[in-house]
Motif scaffolding. Structure first.
Motif, mmCIF file in Angstrom:
data_model
loop_
_atom_site.group_PDB
_atom_site.id
_atom_site.type_symbol
_atom_site.label_atom_id
_atom_site.label_comp_id
_atom_site.label_asym_id
_atom_site.label_seq_id
_atom_site.Cartn_x
_atom_site.Cartn_y
_atom_site.Cartn_z
ATOM 1 N N ASP A 14 45.466 67.064 41.508
ATOM 2 C CA ASP A 14 44.071 67.394 41.111
ATOM 3 C C ASP A 14 43.529 67.159 39.882
ATOM 4 O O ASP A 14 43.649 67.696 38.902
ATOM 5 N N ASP A 16 47.812 65.803 34.990
ATOM 6 C CA ASP A 16 48.042 65.051 36.382
ATOM 7 C C ASP A 16 47.807 63.465 36.141
ATOM 8 O O ASP A 16 48.785 62.705 36.708
ATOM 9 N N THR A 34 50.890 68.871 42.206
ATOM 10 C CA THR A 34 50.536 69.469 41.049
ATOM 11 C C THR A 34 49.274 70.004 40.813
ATOM 12 O O THR A 34 48.735 70.170 39.768
ATOM 13 N N ASP A 40 52.410 68.769 34.647
ATOM 14 C CA ASP A 40 52.791 67.797 35.522
ATOM 15 C C ASP A 40 53.545 66.640 35.394
ATOM 16 O O ASP A 40 54.331 66.276 36.444
#
Ligand code: BDR
Ligand code: CA
Length: 330
Positions: free
Chosen positions: A16, A21, A136, A254
């Motif tokens: 996302d 990320d 994640t 992440d």
């Protein structure tokens, strides 16, 4: 999953995208012991469309437009729609990258095939243990894949960022953000026999990126280095302002999940059967499932300690090498 850091792993990132990320994606691209076979876009820090646009632009920035991007389900399994929670917009900026523009623009589009089908096909294609799926963000897409194709449950390896066993939540006293996006989906995944490693706040709050680290990326003088440094500085500033506890940097949530997918020896884990509270004030909490306490098989490994020094050094070193060799050098 037993593997040394030398093992070459195929990875699917379910992102996302999102500041951390973006760092996770960068880390996988920077890792000689990993092959990113696809990115599936989910919702959370941003809506799916924004996340997928970020993924495509990031791949263009790194000259890796050969990697396919797929769109996932765009809302929680118990809702008809999704809008970004105010806290996510604060932590990740309106565009997901701390309001810093990615210095590349891709004309590429996500593939026609959806994320659910791509994940199912990929798990069926590779021998067990060769491919790791790394969510994640919200777990909606992964839960849908397991539901649509139960035959992949015995074969899939999942290393997920989400949840917390020993630390308070980060979107409330109990819930971690990714689990909180879709507690029902997360609960369904934990209830299967799938091989899951949970990289939760227990360990991700122990791995930090500091301004010294971002400065070292900026000093490379590359566009990508400056972008990652500016974006992460935003995250560090917001963490200092908004987090109850600030230990000198932003949490590498992440990236740690991505790193453990490649090298499981970075963490030690506790085997258990988990569930997610889906009702009441503890909605979104990850907790041991009392009904499965006596089960011989424990399908989830919860990471409880991490070699933070080894990970953070390797993380910054790999990112520095990546941005130094990427093609937008100036
Ligand atoms: C998780 O929530 C998201 O905001 C981050 O990208 C990370 O995946 C941390 O709780
Ligand atoms: Ca995320």
């Amino acid at each position: 999953m037993s593997a040394s850091s030398e093992t070459h792993r195929k990875i699917i990132l379910d992102l996302d995208t999102g500041i951390d990320d973006t760092l996770a994606l960068s880390y996988v691209l920077a890792s000689p012991d990993a092959e990113l076979i696809g990115i599936t876009g989910t919702y959370g820090n941003v809506v799916v469309e924004q996340g997928v646009t970020n993924d495509l632009n990031l791949l263009a920035m790194y000259g890796r437009e050969d990697i396919p991007v797929f769109k996932g389900i765009d809302h929680p399994s118990t809702a008809d729609s999704f809008s970004v929670p105010p806290d996510s917009a604060i932590f990740h900026g309106a565009n997901g990258t701390g309001n810093v523009e990615i210095p590349a623009h891709s004309d590429a589009k996500p593939r026609d095939q959806g994320s659910v089908d791509f994940i199912i096909d990929s798990v069926r294609r590779y021998p067990k243990g060769e491919l790791v799926v790394v969510p994640t963000g919200a777990l909606t897409t992964i839960a849908a894949a397991l539901e649509q194709a139960p035959d992949i449950i015995d074969k899939i390896t999942i290393v997920m960022m989400g949840g917390s066993l020993t630390q308070p939540g980060n979107v409330g006293p109990f819930a971690e953000a990714n689990i909180n996006q879709d507690p029902e989906a997360a609960n369904k995944i934990f209830a299967t026999k799938a091989d899951i490693t949970m990289i939760g706040l227990d360990v991700t709050t122990q791995v930090l990126m500091s301004q010294e680290d971002t400065d070292s990326l900026r000093r490379t003088g590359t566009e990508a280095g400056r972008f990652l440094a500016d974006m992460t500085d935003y995250y560090i500033r917001i963490s200092e302002q908004e987090e109850g506890v600030f230990l000198g940097g932003c949490n590498l949530h992440d990236p740690l999940a991505a790193a453990v997918a490649i090298d499981p020896t970075l963490v030690t884990t506790f085997a258990t059967n988990l569930m997610v509270e889906t009702e009441g004030p503890q909605r979104g909490r990850t907790i041991g499932d009392p009904k499965r306490l006596l089960d011989e098989t424990k399908n989830t490994k919860v990471a409880l300690s991490v070699d933070a020094e080894r990970f953070t050094k390797q993380f910054v070193d790999r990112l520095r090498t990546l941005v130094t060799t990427q093609r937008n050098e100036q």
